[in-house]
Design an enzyme around this catalytic site. Structure first.
Site, short mmCIF file in Angstrom:
data_model
loop_
_atom_site.label_atom_id
_atom_site.label_comp_id
_atom_site.label_asym_id
_atom_site.label_seq_id
_atom_site.Cartn_x
_atom_site.Cartn_y
_atom_site.Cartn_z
N SER A 124 0.83 -1.20 0.00
CA SER A 124 0.00 0.00 0.00
C SER A 124 0.87 1.26 0.00
CB SER A 124 -0.94 -0.08 1.20
OG SER A 124 -2.09 0.67 0.99
N ASP A 206 -3.20 14.59 -13.55
CA ASP A 206 -3.46 13.13 -13.50
C ASP A 206 -3.45 12.55 -12.09
OD1 ASP A 206 -3.54 13.06 -16.29
OD2 ASP A 206 -1.39 12.62 -16.45
N ASP A 229 -10.16 -6.29 -2.81
CA ASP A 229 -9.62 -5.14 -2.07
C ASP A 229 -10.64 -3.99 -2.09
OD1 ASP A 229 -8.25 -2.89 -1.12
OD2 ASP A 229 -6.33 -3.57 -1.94
N HIS A 257 -7.44 -6.12 1.03
CA HIS A 257 -6.26 -5.25 1.12
C HIS A 257 -5.12 -5.92 1.90
CE1 HIS A 257 -4.36 -1.44 0.51
NE2 HIS A 257 -4.18 -1.22 1.80
N1 TYC Z 1 -2.80 3.36 1.37
C1 TYC Z 1 -3.31 2.81 2.62
C2 TYC Z 1 -2.28 1.91 3.26
O1 TYC Z 1 -1.15 2.24 3.21
C3 TYC Z 1 -4.58 2.10 2.52
C4 TYC Z 1 -5.72 2.84 1.96
C5 TYC Z 1 -5.94 2.82 0.60
C6 TYC Z 1 -6.57 3.50 2.77
C7 TYC Z 1 -7.04 3.42 0.08
C8 TYC Z 1 -7.69 4.12 2.26
O2 TYC Z 1 -9.02 4.64 0.42
C9 TYC Z 1 -7.92 4.07 0.92
N2 TYC Z 1 -2.62 0.81 3.92
#
Ligand code: TYC
Length: 276
Positions: A124, A206, A229, A257
Site C-alpha cells: 500500500s 493526472d 480489495d 487489502h
Molecule cells: N494506502 C493505505 C495503506 O497504506 C490504505 C488505503 C488505501 C486506505 C485506500 C484508504 O481509500 C484508501 N494501507
C-alpha cells in the site's frame, strides 16, 4: 549480492533487543537525524526490506513474514517509517514530498545497516515508497514486490480516503491494534493528516504521485492485487503493470487489502519464488 556483517561498534545502535524464541531483533538506529525502529531476522545472503502501509509498522503489518519467510535464504528487515510505529518522535507529518522522504529514509536505513543491495516488499503506502525508491536508486534495488499500491490518486480514491478519515468507522480489530500502538489521539489525528496528505496528489496533473517514475523502474517487479480489495481499485495494479517494464501481475481473487496477512502462507510462497 553481498551482505556485510553488522559492525561491532558500541553506540552504533540506539537500542537493540533480541527475542530468543523468535530470533527477531528489534533495534533503533539514527538515520537522517531520526531514530528509526526496525525488526530484523534471518541470515540469508538476500536482504529484503518490508515496508508497511499508512500508520503501519513492523509489528502491526508483517508478523507472518517475520515469522515464516525463509531465514536461510533471506535476511529480513521490517521498518517503521518516521512518525509511525516505534519511530516516534518525530510526530508524523505529510509534506508534499512525504513519499520521497520515506523512500530516502528506507534506502539510507539499509545502507546504514550495511546491506549494499536489497529487495523490497511494499504494502500500500509502503508499496508507493518502494516504487519511488526502486526508480530513484536503481543500483541498490534487486527485486520489488508491491501490493495494494497506486501511482496516481483518482476522484474515486478521494472518496475512499474520506470514508476512513473518521477512525471510529474503522473495523474494531484494526482500531484496537492502532490504539494500542498510538493511543487514540495520535491515531485519530494522524489518520486525518494522512487523508489530507494523500489528497494533495489529486490536485496534481493526472493525480500523479509517482507515475512519472514508473518508467525508471528497471528491476524485476511483482505486482499482487486482491480481487476483493475494498480500498484500492484493481485499476491501480493494472496501471502499474502497464508502466513498469519488467513487471508481472498476479490477482489473488479472494484477497482483500491485507492479503499478505489473511493468506500469509500463499503470499510468502509466491514472494519467495519470485525473489529467488
Ligand atoms: N494506502 C493505505 C495503506 O497504506 C490504505 C488505503 C488505501 C486506505 C485506500 C484508504 O481509500 C484508501 N494501507
Amino acid at each position: 549480492m553481498m551482505r556485510f556483517p553488522l559492525p561491532p561498534v558500541v553506540g552504533f545502535f540506539i537500542t537493540q533487543l533480541v527475542d530468543h524464541n523468535t530470533s527477531i531483533t528489534s533495534a533503533k538506529i539514527k538515520v537522517n537525524g531520526v531514530p528509526l525502529h526496525y525488526k530484523q531476522t534471518g541470515q540469508g545472503d538476500h536482504a529484503v526490506l518490508l515496508l508497511p502501509g499508512m500508520l503501519g509498522s513492523s509489528q502491526t503489518d508483517f508478523g507472518p513474514q517475520l515469522k515464516s519467510m525463509n531465514k536461510q535464504l533471506f535476511t529480513i528487515v521490517a521498518w517503521d517509517p518516521r512518525g509511525y510505529g516505534h519511530s516516534i518522535p518525530p510526530a508524523r507529518d505529510f509534506p508534499p514530498d512525504f513519499f520521497e522522504r520515506d523512500a530516502r529514509d528506507a534506502v539510507d536505513l539499509m545502507q546504514a545497516l550495511k546491506f549494499k543491495n536489497f529487495s523490497m516488499l511494499g504494502w500500500s503506502d509502503g508499496g508507493i515508497t518502494a516504487l519511488i525508491a526502486a526508480a530513484k536508486y536503481p543500483t541498490l534495488i534487486h527485486k520489488l514486490v508491491v501490493w495494494g499500491a497506486n501511482a496516481v490518486v483518482t476522484q474515486e480514491d478521494l472518496k475512499l480516503y474520506n470514508a476512513i478519515r473518521d477512525v471510529s468507522k474503522w473495523s474494531e480489530k484494526i482500531r484496537k491494534q492502532m490504539e494500542e500502538m498510538y493511543g487514540h489521539e495520535y491515531f485519530a489525528k494522524t489518520c486525518e493528516a494522512w487523508v489530507d496528505g494523500i489528497s494533495q496528489f489529486a490536485d496534481k496533473p493526472d493525480g500523479n504521485i509517482c507515475q512519472h517514475l514508473l518508467p525508471h523502474i528497471k528491476c524485476p517487479t511483482f505486482i499482487i492485487h486482491g480481487g476483493k480489495d475494498p480500498l484500492v481499485p484493481q485499476f491501480h495494479a493494472e496501471y502499474l503493470h502497464k508502466h513498469i517494464k519488467e513487471s508481472r501481475l498476479l490477482l489473488m481473487p479472494e484477497g482483500k487489502h491485507n492479503l499478505h496477512l489473511r493468506f500469509a502462507e500463499e503470499f510468502n510462497r509466491l514472494v519467495e519464488d519470485f525473489l529467488q
